[in-house]
Design a protein around this motif. Structure first.
Motif, PDB file in Angstrom:
ATOM      1  N   SER A  73       0.420   7.664  -9.629  1.00 28.39           N
ATOM      2  CA  SER A  73       0.873   7.341 -10.988  1.00 28.39           C
ATOM      3  C   SER A  73       1.594   8.525 -11.619  1.00 28.39           C
ATOM      4  CB  SER A  73      -0.301   6.890 -11.850  1.00 28.39           C
ATOM      5  OG  SER A  73      -1.199   7.959 -12.078  1.00 28.39           O
ATOM      6  N   LYS A  74       1.337   9.731 -11.160  1.00 22.02           N
ATOM      7  CA  LYS A  74       2.019  10.921 -11.704  1.00 22.02           C
ATOM      8  C   LYS A  74       3.470  10.997 -11.226  1.00 22.02           C
ATOM      9  CE  LYS A  74      -2.158  13.715 -11.892  1.00 22.02           C
ATOM     10  NZ  LYS A  74      -2.835  14.914 -11.389  1.00 22.02           N
ATOM     11  N   TYR A  75       3.826  10.214 -10.208  1.00 25.85           N
ATOM     12  CA  TYR A  75       5.151  10.300  -9.615  1.00 25.85           C
ATOM     13  C   TYR A  75       5.964   9.020  -9.789  1.00 25.85           C
ATOM     14  CZ  TYR A  75       2.974  14.378  -7.675  1.00 25.85           C
ATOM     15  OH  TYR A  75       2.308  15.560  -7.547  1.00 25.85           O
ATOM     16  N   LEU A  76       5.363   7.994 -10.369  1.00 27.46           N
ATOM     17  CA  LEU A  76       6.068   6.746 -10.588  1.00 27.46           C
ATOM     18  C   LEU A  76       6.587   6.676 -12.012  1.00 27.46           C
ATOM     19  CD1 LEU A  76       3.592   4.305  -8.814  1.00 27.46           C
ATOM     20  CD2 LEU A  76       5.750   5.201  -7.914  1.00 27.46           C
ATOM     21  N   PRO A  77       7.742   6.017 -12.214  1.00 28.90           N
ATOM     22  CA  PRO A  77       8.250   5.896 -13.590  1.00 28.90           C
ATOM     23  C   PRO A  77       7.313   5.032 -14.425  1.00 28.90           C
ATOM     24  CG  PRO A  77       9.621   4.657 -12.033  1.00 28.90           C
ATOM     25  CD  PRO A  77       8.595   5.396 -11.235  1.00 28.90           C
ATOM     26  N   HIS A 104       0.883  -1.162   0.000  1.00 28.51           N
ATOM     27  CA  HIS A 104       0.000   0.000   0.000  1.00 28.51           C
ATOM     28  C   HIS A 104       0.920   1.211   0.000  1.00 28.51           C
ATOM     29  CE1 HIS A 104      -3.282   2.743   0.973  1.00 28.51           C
ATOM     30  NE2 HIS A 104      -2.420   3.305   1.782  1.00 28.51           N
ATOM     31  N   PHE A 105       0.917   1.982  -1.104  1.00 31.77           N
ATOM     32  CA  PHE A 105       1.802   3.135  -1.252  1.00 31.77           C
ATOM     33  C   PHE A 105       0.952   4.369  -1.484  1.00 31.77           C
ATOM     34  CE2 PHE A 105       4.387   5.875  -4.140  1.00 31.77           C
ATOM     35  CZ  PHE A 105       5.349   6.239  -3.213  1.00 31.77           C
ATOM     36  N   GLU A 106       1.222   5.398  -0.731  1.00 32.27           N
ATOM     37  CA  GLU A 106       0.438   6.627  -0.838  1.00 32.27           C
ATOM     38  C   GLU A 106       1.367   7.833  -0.738  1.00 32.27           C
ATOM     39  OE1 GLU A 106      -3.089   8.711   1.744  1.00 32.27           O
ATOM     40  OE2 GLU A 106      -3.030   6.536   1.636  1.00 32.27           O
ATOM     41  N   ILE A 107       1.062   8.853  -1.520  1.00 30.33           N
ATOM     42  CA  ILE A 107       1.768  10.137  -1.437  1.00 30.33           C
ATOM     43  C   ILE A 107       0.748  11.182  -1.016  1.00 30.33           C
ATOM     44  CG2 ILE A 107       3.043  11.923  -2.686  1.00 30.33           C
ATOM     45  CD1 ILE A 107       3.994   9.763  -4.612  1.00 30.33           C
ATOM     46  N   ARG A 108       1.139  12.021  -0.053  1.00 29.26           N
ATOM     47  CA  ARG A 108       0.261  13.094   0.410  1.00 29.26           C
ATOM     48  C   ARG A 108       0.983  14.425   0.312  1.00 29.26           C
ATOM     49  NH1 ARG A 108      -4.263  12.374   3.352  1.00 29.26           N
ATOM     50  NH2 ARG A 108      -4.982  10.250   3.531  1.00 29.26           N
ATOM     51  N   GLN A 109       0.251  15.449  -0.133  1.00 25.88           N
ATOM     52  CA  GLN A 109       0.764  16.819  -0.149  1.00 25.88           C
ATOM     53  C   GLN A 109      -0.196  17.658   0.674  1.00 25.88           C
ATOM     54  OE1 GLN A 109       0.701  19.103  -3.807  1.00 25.88           O
ATOM     55  NE2 GLN A 109       2.504  20.226  -3.153  1.00 25.88           N
TER      56      GLN A 109
END
Length: 86
Positions: free
Chosen positions: A80-84, A67-72
């Motif tokens: 998906s905008k930050y993964l290659p 489970h991977f999450e990015i928070r701003q």
């Protein structure tokens, strides 16, 4: 053996503990400027709170599905905008 999980970006570990769903462990990394990354459903953890990570440093091992999450600024963003791309 369970797959290794590495830091998506450099930062400081601010949380190591139970995953929010109670199944597995979770690590949260503060990447600065109100950005956080969370790695959940971990089977084992190799870091502790306060650990400073470089990009690609090992965090631990995932149980089955990460489970991977990015928070701003506290809001989830589309990872998906930050993964290659594949």
């Amino acid at each position: 053996e369970h797959p290794n999980v590495v830091a998506a970006k450099a930062g400081k570990v601010i949380y190591v503990g139970p995953d929010v769903n109670g199944d597995g462990k979770m690590v949260i990394v503060d990447q600065g400027q109100d950005w956080l990354s969370a790695y959940g459903n971990l089977d084992s953890v190799r870091v502790k709170e306060g650990t400073v990570l470089e990009r690609a440093d090992s965090i631990g091992r995932v149980k089955d599905v990460l489970h991977f999450e990015i928070r701003q600024s506290g809001n989830s963003v589309d990872v998906s905008k930050y993964l290659p791309s594949a």
